[in-house]
Design a protein around this motif. Structure first.
Motif, PDB file in Angstrom:
ATOM      1  N   PRO A  22      -1.972  -4.560  -2.030  1.00 50.09           N
ATOM      2  CA  PRO A  22      -1.905  -6.013  -1.790  1.00 50.09           C
ATOM      3  C   PRO A  22      -1.495  -6.333  -0.353  1.00 50.09           C
ATOM      4  O   PRO A  22      -0.604  -7.140  -0.107  1.00 50.09           O
ATOM      5  N   LEU A  23      -2.146  -5.684   0.607  1.00 43.81           N
ATOM      6  CA  LEU A  23      -1.887  -5.868   2.027  1.00 43.81           C
ATOM      7  C   LEU A  23      -3.225  -5.921   2.742  1.00 43.81           C
ATOM      8  O   LEU A  23      -4.217  -5.414   2.218  1.00 43.81           O
ATOM      9  N   SER A  24      -3.233  -6.491   3.945  1.00 42.25           N
ATOM     10  CA  SER A  24      -4.448  -6.382   4.746  1.00 42.25           C
ATOM     11  C   SER A  24      -4.520  -4.958   5.295  1.00 42.25           C
ATOM     12  O   SER A  24      -3.515  -4.235   5.315  1.00 42.25           O
ATOM     13  N   ARG A  25      -5.688  -4.549   5.745  1.00 41.78           N
ATOM     14  CA  ARG A  25      -5.811  -3.190   6.289  1.00 41.78           C
ATOM     15  C   ARG A  25      -4.934  -3.028   7.526  1.00 41.78           C
ATOM     16  O   ARG A  25      -4.364  -1.966   7.750  1.00 41.78           O
ATOM     17  N   ARG A  26      -4.779  -4.095   8.321  1.00 39.68           N
ATOM     18  CA  ARG A  26      -3.922  -4.028   9.512  1.00 39.68           C
ATOM     19  C   ARG A  26      -2.458  -3.836   9.140  1.00 39.68           C
ATOM     20  O   ARG A  26      -1.721  -3.125   9.810  1.00 39.68           O
ATOM     21  N   GLU A  27      -2.023  -4.486   8.052  1.00 36.29           N
ATOM     22  CA  GLU A  27      -0.642  -4.330   7.583  1.00 36.29           C
ATOM     23  C   GLU A  27      -0.402  -2.941   6.988  1.00 36.29           C
ATOM     24  O   GLU A  27       0.661  -2.366   7.159  1.00 36.29           O
ATOM     25  N   ALA A  28      -1.397  -2.420   6.291  1.00 38.63           N
ATOM     26  CA  ALA A  28      -1.235  -1.158   5.574  1.00 38.63           C
ATOM     27  C   ALA A  28      -1.465   0.070   6.443  1.00 38.63           C
ATOM     28  O   ALA A  28      -0.955   1.148   6.140  1.00 38.63           O
ATOM     29  N   PHE A  29      -2.195  -0.065   7.527  1.00 42.57           N
ATOM     30  CA  PHE A  29      -2.688   1.094   8.269  1.00 42.57           C
ATOM     31  C   PHE A  29      -1.608   2.087   8.668  1.00 42.57           C
ATOM     32  O   PHE A  29      -1.732   3.288   8.434  1.00 42.57           O
ATOM     33  N   ARG A  30      -0.539   1.617   9.272  1.00 41.76           N
ATOM     34  CA  ARG A  30       0.491   2.543   9.760  1.00 41.76           C
ATOM     35  C   ARG A  30       1.274   3.228   8.637  1.00 41.76           C
ATOM     36  O   ARG A  30       1.984   4.190   8.888  1.00 41.76           O
ATOM     37  N   LEU A  31       1.121   2.765   7.402  1.00 35.74           N
ATOM     38  CA  LEU A  31       1.743   3.476   6.284  1.00 35.74           C
ATOM     39  C   LEU A  31       1.152   4.880   6.143  1.00 35.74           C
ATOM     40  O   LEU A  31       1.749   5.745   5.509  1.00 35.74           O
ATOM     41  N   PHE A  32      -0.013   5.109   6.746  1.00 32.38           N
ATOM     42  CA  PHE A  32      -0.712   6.389   6.637  1.00 32.38           C
ATOM     43  C   PHE A  32      -0.676   7.178   7.945  1.00 32.38           C
ATOM     44  O   PHE A  32      -1.477   8.071   8.164  1.00 32.38           O
ATOM     45  N   THR A 100      -8.735  12.396   5.867  1.00 34.22           N
ATOM     46  CA  THR A 100      -9.242  11.161   6.462  1.00 34.22           C
ATOM     47  C   THR A 100      -8.782   9.981   5.624  1.00 34.22           C
ATOM     48  O   THR A 100      -8.898  10.014   4.391  1.00 34.22           O
ATOM     49  N   VAL A 101      -8.242   8.962   6.279  1.00 33.10           N
ATOM     50  CA  VAL A 101      -7.835   7.731   5.605  1.00 33.10           C
ATOM     51  C   VAL A 101      -8.630   6.594   6.230  1.00 33.10           C
ATOM     52  O   VAL A 101      -8.629   6.424   7.453  1.00 33.10           O
ATOM     53  N   GLU A 102      -9.325   5.825   5.382  1.00 38.90           N
ATOM     54  CA  GLU A 102     -10.109   4.687   5.843  1.00 38.90           C
ATOM     55  C   GLU A 102      -9.674   3.455   5.062  1.00 38.90           C
ATOM     56  O   GLU A 102      -9.481   3.539   3.840  1.00 38.90           O
ATOM     57  N   LEU A 103      -9.510   2.339   5.762  1.00 38.50           N
ATOM     58  CA  LEU A 103      -9.091   1.104   5.114  1.00 38.50           C
ATOM     59  C   LEU A 103     -10.126   0.017   5.341  1.00 38.50           C
ATOM     60  O   LEU A 103     -10.710  -0.069   6.432  1.00 38.50           O
ATOM     61  N   ALA A 104     -10.329  -0.800   4.317  1.00 32.84           N
ATOM     62  CA  ALA A 104     -11.268  -1.918   4.410  1.00 32.84           C
ATOM     63  C   ALA A 104     -10.628  -3.135   3.769  1.00 32.84           C
ATOM     64  O   ALA A 104     -10.001  -3.033   2.704  1.00 32.84           O
ATOM     65  N   ASP A 105     -10.774  -4.279   4.415  1.00 34.18           N
ATOM     66  CA  ASP A 105     -10.248  -5.511   3.850  1.00 34.18           C
ATOM     67  C   ASP A 105     -11.113  -5.975   2.687  1.00 34.18           C
ATOM     68  O   ASP A 105     -12.346  -5.912   2.736  1.00 34.18           O
ATOM     69  N   LEU A 106     -10.442  -6.426   1.642  1.00 33.96           N
ATOM     70  CA  LEU A 106     -11.071  -7.112   0.525  1.00 33.96           C
ATOM     71  C   LEU A 106     -10.535  -8.538   0.580  1.00 33.96           C
ATOM     72  O   LEU A 106      -9.833  -8.887   1.530  1.00 33.96           O
ATOM     73  N   ALA A 107     -10.806  -9.356  -0.410  1.00 32.03           N
ATOM     74  CA  ALA A 107     -10.422 -10.772  -0.340  1.00 32.03           C
ATOM     75  C   ALA A 107      -8.947 -10.972   0.027  1.00 32.03           C
ATOM     76  O   ALA A 107      -8.641 -11.617   1.022  1.00 32.03           O
ATOM     77  N   ASP A 108      -8.029 -10.433  -0.764  1.00 34.32           N
ATOM     78  CA  ASP A 108      -6.603 -10.659  -0.518  1.00 34.32           C
ATOM     79  C   ASP A 108      -5.833  -9.344  -0.557  1.00 34.32           C
ATOM     80  O   ASP A 108      -4.658  -9.309  -0.897  1.00 34.32           O
ATOM     81  N   ARG A 109      -6.517  -8.252  -0.256  1.00 36.29           N
ATOM     82  CA  ARG A 109      -5.920  -6.923  -0.325  1.00 36.29           C
ATOM     83  C   ARG A 109      -6.775  -5.979   0.515  1.00 36.29           C
ATOM     84  O   ARG A 109      -7.683  -6.411   1.191  1.00 36.29           O
ATOM     85  N   CYS A 110      -6.470  -4.689   0.425  1.00 35.29           N
ATOM     86  CA  CYS A 110      -7.321  -3.723   1.127  1.00 35.29           C
ATOM     87  C   CYS A 110      -7.631  -2.553   0.211  1.00 35.29           C
ATOM     88  O   CYS A 110      -6.910  -2.272  -0.752  1.00 35.29           O
TER      89      CYS A 110
END
Length: 161
Positions: A22-32, A100-110
């Motif tokens: 429940p985060l944007s990809r920008r918010e979640a990215f550094r968690l990885f 490899t970790v890839e993130l993509a934005d969805l409506a209100d999450r990633c």
């Protein structure tokens, strides 16, 4: 969550799975990233060899120790901040490959997609890798649960990218 894997001769596993946060990809990215995982992965303590190293800069190297005490060396191979990171991962005398970790934005999450491509370096490691492959969906499920628990408890978050 999805997961699939294939092994060739019992010595290599290519594992791909995904889960949502429940985060944007920008918010979640550094968690990885190496330092971001310290916030939510129990026992994850990256040791850098260069003071102040940027854990998302291509070429940065660090080490961790597994539950078995085996040193694992990591190298940033590619990074597009907020989108994807690819790491080389060598568990000394055990397995070697990439994560490899890839993130993509969805409506209100990633959507977080995680791919491991590992080769076992010994017969014992091959058996261990097969067990890891068989439990890969559960492994990623634990990542998601641990991150959600961290968020729910008001745990520290890295800065967005």
């Amino acid at each position: 969550m999805t997961s699939d894997h294939h092994t060739a001769g019992g010595s290599r596993a290519v594992l791909v799975g995904s889960f949502e946060l429940p985060l944007s990809r920008r918010e979640a990215f550094r968690l990885f990233s190496a330092r971001g995982e310290e916030l939510w992965v129990p026992g994850w303590v990256p040791r850098f060899f260069v003071a102040g190293a940027d854990d998302l800069e291509v070429g940065t190297v660090w080490q961790t120790s597994g539950d078995d005490g085996r040193p694992t060396t990591w190298v940033v191979l590619d990074c597009e901040a907020g989108v994807s990171a690819r790491y080389a991962r060598v568990a000394e005398g055990w397995t070697a490959g990439t994560v490899t970790v890839e993130l993509a934005d969805l409506a209100d999450r990633c959507l977080v997609r995680v791919a491991y491509d590992l080769t076992a370096l010994t017969t014992d490691a091959a058996a261990d890798l097969d067990r890891f492959a068989d439990g890969y969906a559960d492994y990623l499920g634990e990542w998601r649960t641990t991150i959600l628990d961290h968020l729910a408890s008001g745990g520290a978050m890295p800065d967005p990218v």
